[in-house]
Enzyme design. Structure first.
Site, PDB file in Angstrom:
ATOM      1  N   SER A  65     -49.442 -68.065  83.931  1.00  0.00           N
ATOM      2  CA  SER A  65     -48.044 -68.492  83.867  1.00  0.00           C
ATOM      3  C   SER A  65     -47.140 -67.532  83.101  1.00  0.00           C
ATOM      4  O   SER A  65     -45.924 -67.762  83.037  1.00  0.00           O
ATOM      5  CB  SER A  65     -47.955 -69.884  83.238  1.00  0.00           C
ATOM      6  OG  SER A  65     -48.555 -70.843  84.073  1.00  0.00           O
ATOM      7  N   GLU A  85     -62.568 -24.772  33.149  1.00  0.00           N
ATOM      8  CA  GLU A  85     -63.298 -23.954  34.107  1.00  0.00           C
ATOM      9  C   GLU A  85     -63.180 -22.445  33.891  1.00  0.00           C
ATOM     10  O   GLU A  85     -64.068 -21.702  34.283  1.00  0.00           O
ATOM     11  CB  GLU A  85     -62.824 -24.300  35.533  1.00  0.00           C
ATOM     12  CG  GLU A  85     -63.105 -25.732  35.963  1.00  0.00           C
ATOM     13  CD  GLU A  85     -64.589 -26.019  36.115  1.00  0.00           C
ATOM     14  OE1 GLU A  85     -65.337 -25.116  36.540  1.00  0.00           O
ATOM     15  OE2 GLU A  85     -65.011 -27.152  35.790  1.00  0.00           O
TER      16      GLU A  85
END
Length: 785
Positions: A487, A211
């Site tokens: 329950s 780059e």
């Protein structure tokens, strides 16, 4: 004389005229020269004034740009999203972690399985041992250095842990937590900051070669690069090469749009020059490496090399191969164009070009180039998500962060949130939900589910599922539903009794018809599931078979207020309605609420508020203070041991026996629950490691034809199939003894008496009758018994 005098006069007049004419011409020339000089002076005057004005304007503009740059560079460069981590797996002798679970954890963390670990992030395994070269990481208690450890297993879990370098046995070793996700609160950018020093040198070399080769020579802008790019582009007839330096790219990414215009390019160049003048090359390079756009993860923009490493390869950047490093640099030119999942060949060609640049410039050898170019890209599996979709759990995390740390916490940059989530348990729960609901759909439509799994020892939420589609970001049934728990309330009725000396697991309970009247004159006559009555039944049998009538008779004797108080002591957050049907579960709750009270049952009667967050660190890795979670002793360890034992009998021979049959030889505790007309199917239970609460039903409250054992328990059974259970150890408690009781009367007896069975009991409750309870003869009394 007159003529004589006239001629000279004429001559004189002509000369004077000529002189006058010459003077006029000279005057005009002078005037023109003066005019010309005046124009130039005016132009010069205007020019230098304009130049000064332009200089002032440019200088002012540069000062303005400098202030913008300074605010960005010298303040907070980025908003770093809050990182959310799972629990850190603890390995120590006796830890309830088996061989299979540790290997699954290592794979989830991205460790590589090899024959012999040679670097961090690698492990090897035999049938009883796992050799791990653990990574360094930040633990809530401080930084953990890399180290190579050996973990050995037996049938109960971890048996031994030692450090290979000096063969020293270790009390505990923590694995690094899994990075679950990052909570993005502002600009939608996802980023994971990594200092340049922690990035591979070849990656940095590749970046500069590809780059910006003159990065360390130019002053932010490279005229030669611009000229070279211009020539190449004119020759090609299109834009094939850019002339921007890394500093210009950084300026564009930080401050500008991607618009292509002369004005934007000029501003970019000015900013690049200012950045280069103000900051060191290393600072600029680090900013670039953490800012560069690297792709798109759905709606999230992926910025920086650190996050790109996780996104593409699923591992830290320091562990990337040469090939993988080269690909990251290759992708900068066009992350979409070089998308490796869509355009693999294109991505490989660009990667190979980067590798070639490294070789040609002496950064790698020809052999390294050949090996890297010949290797696959090594992408993460698509099945392995970069961020976990945990909508139910993350909703709980956000809620807890707001309550304990304040509503503005997530606006802070760089915080780290450590949670209780167990990724292996979560995966097992999600799979169990999907598979079970698919099976149940054959006979029941529109079923939904809510599930919460807790860490029995840490009182943390290990897993949470709020929808049959676990990734659905909508109504969270794990925490938001309110349905009758059936329950599931019964253990709290029985533990209320077992706290009292006169009750044991052998105590006979009345199983006879009972009719109760509420304050409005309405009557209620509870029934057992089989519509039959036994007269009397031992407490352990009434509990394991989930009999309704004995439970109501017991609860009425104990007092509704006392039972309600027990449930609240266990951590039930709402007021419990004190009417008789409450004894059979006419109490509305959620899986989260059920998990809380069953966590107390599983934790020896100790209430600890369930939590999803353990620690939050700020951007400097310092703990942030938070409101403490509440805790207290709900009831003693003795009564708790007895109810746990009763719950194991539910699984062995009671309503959950199909669960026991699925895992022979494994001790599990559980309780089934079903609401009226089978509208709600519930199950809650635990092994040595986790507590789970599951609800299955319909959002419209319609009938399902499911019982607790056929719906919710099926989800739990599949969960244990995905995550093999660890058998309950049922460690003896000091004030609990193994007693003998007459089966019919419940009378404490000696072991050699007839018709007795052995049951645990509180020491103070077990006073065995002598002579098997028979009346003493006169001669025995005479001899003193």
């Amino acid at each position: 004389m007159t003529k004589t005098t006239d001629k000279p006069a004429k001559k004189t007049g002509t000369t004077a005229g000529r002189k006058t004419s010459a003077a006029g011409r000279k005057s005009k020339a002078t005037a023109k020269a003066a005019a010309k000089t005046s124009v130039w002076r005016t132009i010069w005057s205007i020019s230098w004034k304009l130049a000064v004005a332009m200089t002032v304007l440019v200088a002012s503009y540069c000062i303005y740009l400098d202030q913008i740059i300074a605010r960005k560079f010298e303040g907070q460069k980025w908003y770093l999203p809050a990182q959310v981590f799972s629990r850190s797996m603890a390995l120590y002798p006796g830890a309830a972690v088996n061989h299979h679970q540790l290997i699954a954890e290592l794979k989830l963390l991205g460790y590589r399985k090899v024959a012999n670990p040679r670097q961090v992030g690698e492990f090897s395994a035999s049938s009883t041992k796992v050799d791990i070269w653990r990574r360094p990481f930040l633990h809530p208690d401080g930084k953990q250095a890399e180290q190579r450890v050996m973990v050995e297993f037996d049938h109960q879990g971890v048996s031994r842990v030692w450090r290979i370098s000096d063969n020293r046995e270790l009390a505990v070793v923590h694995m690094e937590p899994v990075l679950l996700d990052r909570i993005i609160a502002t600009d939608g950018e996802d980023r994971l900051f990594v200092p340049t020093a922690e990035m591979p040198s070849t990656l940095v070399d590749a970046l500069l070669l590809t780059e910006d080769r003159q990065f360390f020579e130019h002053h932010g802008v490279s005229p030669l690069a611009i000229l070279r790019a211009l020539i190449v582009n004119i020759s090609a007839g299109r834009t094939v090469q850019g002339g921007s330096t890394l500093t210009q790219q950084l300026a564009k990414n930080f401050f500008l749009s991607s618009e292509r215009s002369l004005e934007r390019k000029i501003r970019e160049a000015l900013m690049a020059i200012i950045i280069d003048a103000r900051y060191s090359k290393q600072e600029i390079l680090e900013a670039y490496l953490n800012e560069v756009y690297m792709g798109q993860d759905g709606a999230r923009a992926v910025h920086g090399m650190g996050l790109a490493s996780q996104f593409y390869f699923g591992r830290p950047i320091g562990e990337l191969t040469l090939s993988q490093q080269a690909f990251l640099i290759a992708a900068i030119k066009g992350p979409s164009y070089y998308n490796p999942w869509r355009y693999e060949e294109r991505a490989r060609e660009r990667r190979d070009l980067v590798l070639k640049l490294l070789m040609e410039n002496g950064k790698i050898s020809g052999q390294q180039y050949a090996a890297a170019a010949d290797s696959p890209l090594g992408l993460r599996s698509k099945d392995r998500a970069v961020h976990q979709k945990l909508p139910a759990f993350f909703a709980e995390v956000r809620k807890e962060l707001s309550q304990r740390y304040g509503g503005s916490l997530l606006k802070q940059s760089g915080i780290k949130v450590y949670t209780t989530l167990d990724p292996i348990a979560q995966e097992a729960a999600e799979k169990a939900v999907r598979d079970t609901l698919k099976q149940l759909d054959k006979n029941n439509k529109d079923l939904q589910v809510g599930m919460v799994v807790t860490d029995r020892y840490g009182a943390g939420i290990a897993a949470m599922v709020g929808d049959r589609n676990p990734a659905f970001e909508g109504f969270n049934r794990a925490g938001e539903i309110r349905r009758p728990i059936g329950s599931l309330i019964k253990p709290f009725v029985y533990v209320t009794a077992l706290e009292k000396d006169k009750y044991t697991l052998a105590t006979p309970l009345a199983d006879q018809p009972i009719t109760l009247t509420n304050g409005n004159g309405q009557t209620w006559s509870p029934q057992n599931v089989d519509k039959k009555f036994s007269g009397e039944v031992p407490m352990i049998q009434a509990f394991s078979r989930s009999m309704n009538v004995p439970t109501v008779n017991l609860g009425m004797k104990l007092g509704l207020d006392n039972v309600a108080h027990t449930l609240n002591r266990a951590g039930w957050p709402d007021r419990v309605p004190e009417y008789p049907s409450m004894l059979l579960g006419a109490v509305n709750g959620s899986p989260m609420m059920v998990a809380q009270v069953y966590q107390t049952l599983a934790d020896g009667g100790r209430y600890r508020q369930l939590k999803a967050v353990t620690t939050v660190l700020d951007e400097n890795n310092q703990p942030i203070e938070a409101a403490e979670s509440s805790r207290h002793i709900a009831w003693g360890r003795g009564p708790d041991y007895l109810i746990q034992y009763a719950m194991t009998r539910v699984v062995e021979s009671g309503t959950a026996r199909r669960l026991g049959q699925a895992f022979p030889g494994v001790t599990l505790a559980g309780k089934t629950g079903t609401s009226n007309d089978s509208r709600d199917s519930w199950f809650a239970g635990f092994d040595e490691r986790n507590v789970a609460a599951v609800w299955v039903g319909r959002d419209d409250n319609g009938k399902t034809s499911l019982y607790g054992s056929s719906g919710a328990m099926a989800v739990y059974r599949n969960f244990l199939g995905n995550r093999p259970p660890v058998s309950l150890r049922m460690t003896p408690v000091d004030n609990v003894v193994r007693g003998w009781f007459e089966k019919t009367t419940g009378q404490a007896m000696e072991s050699d008496c007839a018709n007795v069975w052995q049951l645990p009991a509180l020491n103070e409750s077990y006073q065995p009758a002598r002579n098997c309870g028979k009346p003493l003869e006169w001669w025995q009394k005479l001899l003193g018994g």
